[in-house]
Motif scaffolding. Structure first.
Motif, PDB file in Angstrom:
ATOM      1  N   THR A  10       0.950  -1.222   0.032  1.00 13.90           N
ATOM      2  CA  THR A  10       0.009  -0.101  -0.144  1.00 13.90           C
ATOM      3  C   THR A  10       0.904   1.229  -0.115  1.00 13.90           C
ATOM      4  O   THR A  10       0.871   2.016  -0.885  1.00 13.90           O
ATOM      5  N   TYR A  14       1.387   4.012  -3.010  1.00  9.03           N
ATOM      6  CA  TYR A  14       1.258   5.643  -3.020  1.00  9.03           C
ATOM      7  C   TYR A  14       2.325   6.434  -3.112  1.00  9.03           C
ATOM      8  O   TYR A  14       2.349   7.701  -3.715  1.00  9.03           O
ATOM      9  N   GLY A  19      -2.295   6.409  -5.348  1.00 10.54           N
ATOM     10  CA  GLY A  19      -3.359   6.333  -4.338  1.00 10.54           C
ATOM     11  C   GLY A  19      -4.509   6.504  -4.775  1.00 10.54           C
ATOM     12  O   GLY A  19      -5.490   5.769  -4.261  1.00 10.54           O
ATOM     13  N   SER A  29      -2.762  -1.328   7.028  1.00  5.29           N
ATOM     14  CA  SER A  29      -2.468  -0.224   5.817  1.00  5.29           C
ATOM     15  C   SER A  29      -2.684   1.191   6.611  1.00  5.29           C
ATOM     16  O   SER A  29      -3.644   2.114   6.125  1.00  5.29           O
ATOM     17  N   ALA A  35      -4.347   6.249   3.360  1.00 10.70           N
ATOM     18  CA  ALA A  35      -4.698   4.546   2.981  1.00 10.70           C
ATOM     19  C   ALA A  35      -5.725   4.210   3.723  1.00 10.70           C
ATOM     20  O   ALA A  35      -6.281   3.249   3.796  1.00 10.70           O
TER      21      ALA A  35
END
Length: 251
Positions: A10, A14, A19, A29, A35
């Motif tokens: 995750t 990003y 994202g 996350s 997130a």
């Protein structure tokens, strides 16, 4: 439409500017904070396949060690899966480039890796002429009862060595192991890193009062995530660690 099956994945998505493409994440996350607003589709032990199908992902990305538990089911559902499994800092950078290639963000991946390389290089330059006697002995406490530390195969050991230090448990049996309190006292670390916020308790241990790190108040609490997640923050953790070990070289 991307689904991440690990907190580190995750974070990497990003970091590559993806994202807004992330439609689902794994539990925990929590970085970056944005997130935390994404739907959670499972954790290391269980996935919500119904939720995953509802989210209609174009690609599911995960850690190879975890994804293998789900691979057969995901393939039966006709879902495309991409997995990475970096085991050292160089492989983290390589995996970011692979992720960039898989998601059409190679230019951003190259930029992120370039920034990591600059940080790593700055540390290497700072400690390259370090005399052996100036390489501090570091004990990393990741848990207190039972006493646990990190050994060979862990990212923390690699970071300690790159930052010009020596891991007290470099001869341990694995990356994450139970360790002898008596051996810590015997080996007498110069610095103790705590990945949990209980410095006051550690400083008060009667059996440890003779340890140099305690006598000289060289016990430092750190946020463990940057030191163990396979993300660009590993390079930041390296810089932070080098400053802890050799503050005079980073003034």
């Amino acid at each position: 439409r991307l689904i991440s099956l690990a907190p580190s994945i995750t974070e990497n998505l990003y970091a590559l500017g993806l994202g807004d493409k992330v439609v689902g994440v794994s539990a925990y996350s929590d970085f970056p904070p944005a997130a935390q607003a994404k739907p959670v589709v499972g954790d290391a032990f269980q996935l919500n396949y119904e939720e995953i199908l509802i989210l209609e992902p174009d690609l599911i990305i995960g850690d190879a060690q975890l994804v293998k538990n789900y691979m057969t089911k995901l393939e039966e559902l006709g879902l495309p899966v991409f997995a990475i499994n970096p085991i050292n800092l160089q492989e983290v950078m390589d995996s970011l480039l692979l992720l960039g290639r898989a998601t059409g963000t190679m230019e951003e991946a190259q930029r992120v890796v370039g920034e990591m390389q600059e940080k790593i290089q700055s540390v290497q330059v700072a400690v390259e002429d370090l005399p052996p006697q100036d390489s501090p002995l570091v004990f990393v406490e990741v848990w207190d009862e039972p006493l646990m530390t990190c050994g060979p195969g862990s990212f923390i050991q690699e970071l300690i060595e790159l930052a010009g230090g020596q891991n007290l448990a470099a001869d341990a049996d694995g990356a994450w192991v139970e360790y002898s309190s008596e051996l810590v006292v015997e080996r007498d670390p110069d610095i103790i890193l705590l990945t949990m916020p209980y410095k006051e308790e550690l400083m008060a241990r009667s059996a440890w009062q003779g340890i140099k790190a305690i006598r000289e108040d060289q016990v430092v609490e750190v946020d463990s995530d940057p030191f163990v997640r396979t993300t660009p923050r590993l390079a930041d953790a390296l810089v932070d660690l080098a400053i802890i070990l050799h503050p005079g070289r980073f003034e």
